[in-house]
Scaffold this motif. Sequence first.
Motif, PDB file in Angstrom:
ATOM      1  N   SER A  34      23.017  11.001 -18.881  1.00  0.00           N
ATOM      2  CA  SER A  34      22.613   9.644 -19.250  1.00  0.00           C
ATOM      3  C   SER A  34      23.464   9.191 -20.433  1.00  0.00           C
ATOM      4  O   SER A  34      24.242   9.966 -20.997  1.00  0.00           O
ATOM      5  CB  SER A  34      21.129   9.625 -19.642  1.00  0.00           C
ATOM      6  OG  SER A  34      20.925  10.380 -20.832  1.00  0.00           O
ATOM      7  N   TRP A  35      23.291   7.926 -20.811  1.00  0.00           N
ATOM      8  CA  TRP A  35      24.015   7.439 -21.985  1.00  0.00           C
ATOM      9  C   TRP A  35      23.590   8.193 -23.237  1.00  0.00           C
ATOM     10  O   TRP A  35      24.371   8.326 -24.183  1.00  0.00           O
ATOM     11  CB  TRP A  35      23.813   5.938 -22.158  1.00  0.00           C
ATOM     12  CG  TRP A  35      24.651   5.135 -21.219  1.00  0.00           C
ATOM     13  CD1 TRP A  35      24.228   4.338 -20.199  1.00  0.00           C
ATOM     14  CD2 TRP A  35      26.085   5.075 -21.193  1.00  0.00           C
ATOM     15  NE1 TRP A  35      25.298   3.788 -19.539  1.00  0.00           N
ATOM     16  CE2 TRP A  35      26.454   4.216 -20.134  1.00  0.00           C
ATOM     17  CE3 TRP A  35      27.092   5.668 -21.954  1.00  0.00           C
ATOM     18  CZ2 TRP A  35      27.780   3.934 -19.821  1.00  0.00           C
ATOM     19  CZ3 TRP A  35      28.413   5.390 -21.654  1.00  0.00           C
ATOM     20  CH2 TRP A  35      28.750   4.531 -20.598  1.00  0.00           C
ATOM     21  N   ARG A  36      22.375   8.695 -23.248  1.00  0.00           N
ATOM     22  CA  ARG A  36      21.945   9.522 -24.386  1.00  0.00           C
ATOM     23  C   ARG A  36      22.829  10.757 -24.515  1.00  0.00           C
ATOM     24  O   ARG A  36      23.215  11.152 -25.634  1.00  0.00           O
ATOM     25  CB  ARG A  36      20.483   9.928 -24.216  1.00  0.00           C
ATOM     26  CG  ARG A  36      19.950  10.767 -25.367  1.00  0.00           C
ATOM     27  CD  ARG A  36      18.462  11.038 -25.215  1.00  0.00           C
ATOM     28  NE  ARG A  36      17.962  11.811 -26.345  1.00  0.00           N
ATOM     29  CZ  ARG A  36      16.692  12.119 -26.537  1.00  0.00           C
ATOM     30  NH1 ARG A  36      15.776  11.697 -25.661  1.00  0.00           N
ATOM     31  NH2 ARG A  36      16.321  12.838 -27.569  1.00  0.00           N
ATOM     32  N   ILE A  38      25.938  11.057 -23.397  1.00  0.00           N
ATOM     33  CA  ILE A  38      27.285  10.618 -23.789  1.00  0.00           C
ATOM     34  C   ILE A  38      27.316  10.257 -25.270  1.00  0.00           C
ATOM     35  O   ILE A  38      28.265  10.611 -25.999  1.00  0.00           O
ATOM     36  CB  ILE A  38      27.737   9.425 -22.919  1.00  0.00           C
ATOM     37  CG1 ILE A  38      27.679   9.791 -21.430  1.00  0.00           C
ATOM     38  CG2 ILE A  38      29.132   8.982 -23.321  1.00  0.00           C
ATOM     39  CD1 ILE A  38      28.470  11.024 -21.049  1.00  0.00           C
ATOM     40  N   ASN A  39      26.286   9.558 -25.743  1.00  0.00           N
ATOM     41  CA  ASN A  39      26.211   9.235 -27.170  1.00  0.00           C
ATOM     42  C   ASN A  39      26.225  10.503 -28.023  1.00  0.00           C
ATOM     43  O   ASN A  39      26.874  10.558 -29.078  1.00  0.00           O
ATOM     44  CB  ASN A  39      24.937   8.436 -27.465  1.00  0.00           C
ATOM     45  CG  ASN A  39      25.033   6.993 -27.026  1.00  0.00           C
ATOM     46  OD1 ASN A  39      26.111   6.405 -27.019  1.00  0.00           O
ATOM     47  ND2 ASN A  39      23.904   6.406 -26.645  1.00  0.00           N
ATOM     48  N   ALA A 126      34.696   6.215 -21.564  1.00  0.00           N
ATOM     49  CA  ALA A 126      33.521   5.348 -21.468  1.00  0.00           C
ATOM     50  C   ALA A 126      33.871   3.923 -21.871  1.00  0.00           C
ATOM     51  O   ALA A 126      34.585   3.701 -22.857  1.00  0.00           O
ATOM     52  CB  ALA A 126      32.394   5.871 -22.360  1.00  0.00           C
ATOM     53  N   PHE A 128      32.430  -0.554 -21.239  1.00  0.00           N
ATOM     54  CA  PHE A 128      31.410  -1.461 -20.696  1.00  0.00           C
ATOM     55  C   PHE A 128      32.022  -2.753 -20.159  1.00  0.00           C
ATOM     56  O   PHE A 128      31.297  -3.629 -19.699  1.00  0.00           O
ATOM     57  CB  PHE A 128      30.363  -1.787 -21.774  1.00  0.00           C
ATOM     58  CG  PHE A 128      29.579  -0.587 -22.176  1.00  0.00           C
ATOM     59  CD1 PHE A 128      28.412  -0.250 -21.525  1.00  0.00           C
ATOM     60  CD2 PHE A 128      30.048   0.240 -23.178  1.00  0.00           C
ATOM     61  CE1 PHE A 128      27.699   0.884 -21.883  1.00  0.00           C
ATOM     62  CE2 PHE A 128      29.338   1.378 -23.547  1.00  0.00           C
ATOM     63  CZ  PHE A 128      28.170   1.703 -22.898  1.00  0.00           C
ATOM     64  N   ILE A 149      28.503   8.062 -14.875  1.00  0.00           N
ATOM     65  CA  ILE A 149      27.629   6.896 -14.983  1.00  0.00           C
ATOM     66  C   ILE A 149      28.394   5.670 -14.497  1.00  0.00           C
ATOM     67  O   ILE A 149      29.591   5.517 -14.783  1.00  0.00           O
ATOM     68  CB  ILE A 149      27.175   6.673 -16.444  1.00  0.00           C
ATOM     69  CG1 ILE A 149      26.409   7.892 -16.971  1.00  0.00           C
ATOM     70  CG2 ILE A 149      26.311   5.421 -16.573  1.00  0.00           C
ATOM     71  CD1 ILE A 149      26.082   7.813 -18.451  1.00  0.00           C
ATOM     72  N   GLY A 211      28.984  -0.860 -17.609  1.00  0.00           N
ATOM     73  CA  GLY A 211      28.943   0.455 -18.228  1.00  0.00           C
ATOM     74  C   GLY A 211      29.381   1.545 -17.278  1.00  0.00           C
ATOM     75  O   GLY A 211      28.799   1.727 -16.206  1.00  0.00           O
ATOM     76  N   THR A 212      30.439   2.245 -17.624  1.00  0.00           N
ATOM     77  CA  THR A 212      30.944   3.314 -16.773  1.00  0.00           C
ATOM     78  C   THR A 212      31.462   4.449 -17.640  1.00  0.00           C
ATOM     79  O   THR A 212      32.024   4.220 -18.716  1.00  0.00           O
ATOM     80  CB  THR A 212      32.063   2.809 -15.840  1.00  0.00           C
ATOM     81  OG1 THR A 212      32.550   3.900 -15.046  1.00  0.00           O
ATOM     82  CG2 THR A 212      33.229   2.231 -16.620  1.00  0.00           C
ATOM     83  N   CYS A 213      31.258   5.665 -17.173  1.00  0.00           N
ATOM     84  CA  CYS A 213      31.764   6.841 -17.876  1.00  0.00           C
ATOM     85  C   CYS A 213      32.159   7.884 -16.849  1.00  0.00           C
ATOM     86  O   CYS A 213      31.380   8.193 -15.941  1.00  0.00           O
ATOM     87  CB  CYS A 213      30.710   7.410 -18.831  1.00  0.00           C
ATOM     88  SG  CYS A 213      31.268   8.860 -19.766  1.00  0.00           S
TER      89      CYS A 213
END
Length: 384
Positions: A34-36, A38-39, A126, A128, A149, A211-213
């Motif tokens: 999730s973005w969590r 990635i962050n 990553a 957006f 993502i 949003g893409t990663c």
Amino acid sequence: MTINFPHTKEGFISHFQEIEPCLMKAAGDVSDISWREINGIIDRCDVSSDDFKLLLDGVCPKDQYVESYLDVGTHRHRLIKPVVYDLLLKGATVIANKIANEEKIRQFSNCVASYTGRRTVSSIYATFGTKESFRAHWDTRDVFAVQLIGKKQWTLFKPTFDSPLHIHQSRDFEATHPCPTEPFLETTLEPGDVLYIPRGWWHQPKPLGGGTCHLAIGTFPPYAIDYLNWALNQMSAFPQTRKSLNGWETDKKNIEAIGLYIAEFIDNEINYNRFLEFCAAYVRIDSPIAINIFGNADNDVLPMDSKIRLASVSQPPYDSEQFFANGIKVSLSEKSRILLSHISNFPGITVNQLAANFADMDCDKLHRLVHELCHQDILELVTP
């Protein structure tokens, strides 16, 4: 975090590796990304390193978005978050190269390492927006792009410069070896899709917004030129290579003798295998630490549901008593070779499954052996 490759190792090497791209739809398990996550990876990066960068119409100056400060006498660096956010709003891409010690990334990377038998390096990209990070280019390493993502469009073109090495850059060959105009493959990657791109193949990834990663796993085998460089470092044992040079006429015969010696040296299976052993000795696998298990005297066996894999990119040999795993030269009995080969062929196998597959082996002895191999960092726990 696993990749279920649709082709066998042998089939992939025969039909795709360094030959042509391979699209593997829904091959990667990205359900826990999730973005969590990635962050967290970005937060733990050394943002002052050249391996961390932001791209927006070129590489953004580091001092634009990174500040240095003193933290109780320690010099540290951190992202200037409002600046980073503003750059992302304008379409910038965050790139974190050479990711290490990140469990979920490690699992993907080790899947590729086991599959290809090559060292790996992982990076994430990553963004957006819809702005392309790079124009069409090629890499000097094979890459497995794992969409984590969002979506990203990829356009691939056939190579025009064969088998590039790290000393080559596609931008230096755009005039003499330009990108073809006819695409070889156009596809949109969705979460879980994996795209294999051989080195030298032109490609142009394009984010589609929202949003893409994606994770880029580069593979690094030894090359023929590495064998030559290694061989040249052995040449001082040949007396003629230690002679001074005085002029072509006086040195010609000596040069000819050196050339013959080099040719005989490299065209020798023993020397070739010595080189591969030299390479294997320097390979390290990013395996997780588990002090609660292997640093605890009360734990001398692994839970039956423990998942294990070989901490090596090499397949244990069938005809040799030794091989390298994580820098360790391992002496193998015939039973150990069979056991490690089985684990290598089924990465992530549980101790319980292994015991069932080796029912003829004493269960306690098997458990102690697996525990000791993990202790020695020859086997690794997939999820300690």
